[in-house]
Design a protein around this motif. Structure first.
Motif, short mmCIF file in Angstrom:
data_model
loop_
_atom_site.label_atom_id
_atom_site.label_comp_id
_atom_site.label_asym_id
_atom_site.label_seq_id
_atom_site.Cartn_x
_atom_site.Cartn_y
_atom_site.Cartn_z
N CYS A 11 62.95 51.26 19.69
CA CYS A 11 63.77 50.09 19.38
C CYS A 11 64.95 50.49 18.51
N GLU A 30 66.77 52.77 13.93
CA GLU A 30 65.96 53.16 15.09
C GLU A 30 64.50 53.28 14.65
N GLU A 47 55.01 50.52 12.86
CA GLU A 47 56.39 50.98 13.03
C GLU A 47 56.59 52.33 12.37
N LEU A 332 63.79 42.14 14.52
CA LEU A 332 63.03 42.79 15.59
C LEU A 332 61.79 42.01 15.99
N GLU A 359 62.47 41.39 22.43
CA GLU A 359 62.79 42.37 23.47
C GLU A 359 64.26 42.76 23.50
N TYR A 361 65.97 44.11 21.32
CA TYR A 361 66.22 45.38 20.63
C TYR A 361 65.34 46.52 21.14
N VAL A 362 64.60 46.28 22.21
CA VAL A 362 63.78 47.35 22.80
C VAL A 362 64.67 48.22 23.68
N LYS A 365 60.49 51.43 26.77
CA LYS A 365 59.05 51.46 26.60
C LYS A 365 58.55 52.83 27.01
#
Length: 367
Positions: A11, A30, A47, A332, A359, A361-362, A365
């Motif tokens: 992210c 990040e 995180e 986020l 999502e 800021y994603v 995956k």
């Protein structure tokens, strides 16, 4: 309570203003986000931001460590035997503290939810309101003084001023300009991020005290490995000295406490590898009557929420440095801690109180 799935995503959230210290400049926050799902449907969040100049971790190393080392070792384990889980996290790989911290906080999130408690309650503390400082990045004296004035106008009464990037005389000019701009009632603490040499640090600190700058404490004035230098500064100055980058583990803390190298400790989950080790540091510091601050890297509300719940659970934690989410241009997550200017509130719900990921800021995956 079997760990059934561990997923990660990369992210990124832009900062409102570049964050500058003696060690680095950051424009985008990040991080690797971790989602742990148990067989009973409980989901925990964690995180790990890459802070290579402090922890040595990058986005790639965090993702690799979680996907290829921690995930295979943890899948299928029961959270009801949590000491076994934390032992696996600690011993499965050397270093890589940010990756460990992300998994650790997600596990604690799951455990607290299973116990039908908020994380602070699960850790034995009580929900309370905390006050964070706001960080003034290294810039020109004029810009730093202007930033400081705007933060005070926004409701912050504690400022953490970054120094150590240039000549020490320039740092003194910056601090003087800030104090002139915000007045005597605002609390100022300094963070040199290892940027000073021991003898010049002593000279500068004595000058700051003599000129009435009224500094609350000074973080990590010298290099992280230089415990004798840290002890030298602590012994020869009256303003309290806080160890930050010198403290990753409880073993590090013991080395500092035994020789009296610092008056205070800064605990960060990303350095400690998570809450499990952070608790040990806080308890050890309490034995020596040394107060602690809980700080953070440039993180979103996921990491800061976990840090805030930990901090609120420990009586020996007296100071809070949780302004990072306020520097970001977006949120986020939905849920977690909330802010009223400098005041931080913990949710009364289960675990960390995180409801979902934004999502927007994603970036990618990864599992």
């Amino acid at each position: 309570m079997i760990i059934q799935q561990i997923e990660i995503a990369s992210c990124a959230v832009p900062l409102n203003k570049p964050f500058k210290t003696a060690l680095r400049t950051v424009t985008v926050a990040e991080s690797i986000i971790v989602k742990v799902t148990c067989d009973n449907g409980v989901v925990g969040w964690g995180e790990a931001p890459p802070t290579h100049v402090i922890t040595g971790d990058s986005l790639a190393s965090i993702a690799f460590t979680i996907n290829n080392i921690l995930k295979p070792a943890l899948l299928g384990m029961s959270l009801l035997y949590r000491e076994d889980i934390f032992e696996v996290i600690t011993n499965s790989v050397l270093g890589n503290t940010s990756a460990k911290a992300a998994i650790d906080m997600a596990i604690y999130d799951c455990l607290a939810q299973y116990a039908n408690m908020s994380l602070v309650q699960f850790l034995g503390g009580t929900t309370k309101q905390m006050e964070t400082d706001f960080t003034v990045s290294v810039n020109s004296s004029e810009e730093m003084a202007g930033d400081a004035k705007s933060y005070v106008a926004a409701g912050f009464s504690i400022l953490k001023v970054k120094v150590g990037k240039d000549k020490i005389e320039t740092d003194i000019e910056r601090i003087t300009a800030i104090r002139d701009q915000v007045g005597a009632d605002v609390t100022i603490r300094l963070d040199a991020n290892q940027g000073w040499q021991p003898k010049e640090a002593v000279r500068a600190i004595k000058q700051l005290q003599a000129s009435g700058m009224n500094i609350e404490f000074i973080e990590q004035p010298v290099k992280a490995h230089d415990l004798q230098g840290l002890k030298y500064v602590t012994e020869l100055t009256e303003i309290p000295i806080m160890a930050d980058e010198s403290v990753f583990t409880a073993r590090d803390a013991r080395g500092i406490l035994e020789i009296g190298a610092a008056d205070m400790l800064n605990i960060k989950l990303m350095k400690a590898g998570g809450i499990h080790e952070a608790i040990k540091i806080a308890k050890l510091a309490a034995i020596y009557d040394v107060p602690c601050m809980v700080g953070s890297m440039i993180e979103s509300k996921i990491g800061i929420t976990a840090a805030a719940h930990f901090a609120a659970s420990q009586p020996n934690v007296k100071y809070y440095d949780f302004d990072a989410p306020l520097m970001l241009s977006g949120d986020l997550i939905e849920g977690g801690i909330s802010y009223e200017a400098s005041k931080i509130n913990l949710e009364e719900g289960k675990g960390l109180g995180i409801r979902q990921l934004n999502e927007t800021y994603v970036v990618e995956k990864l599992a």
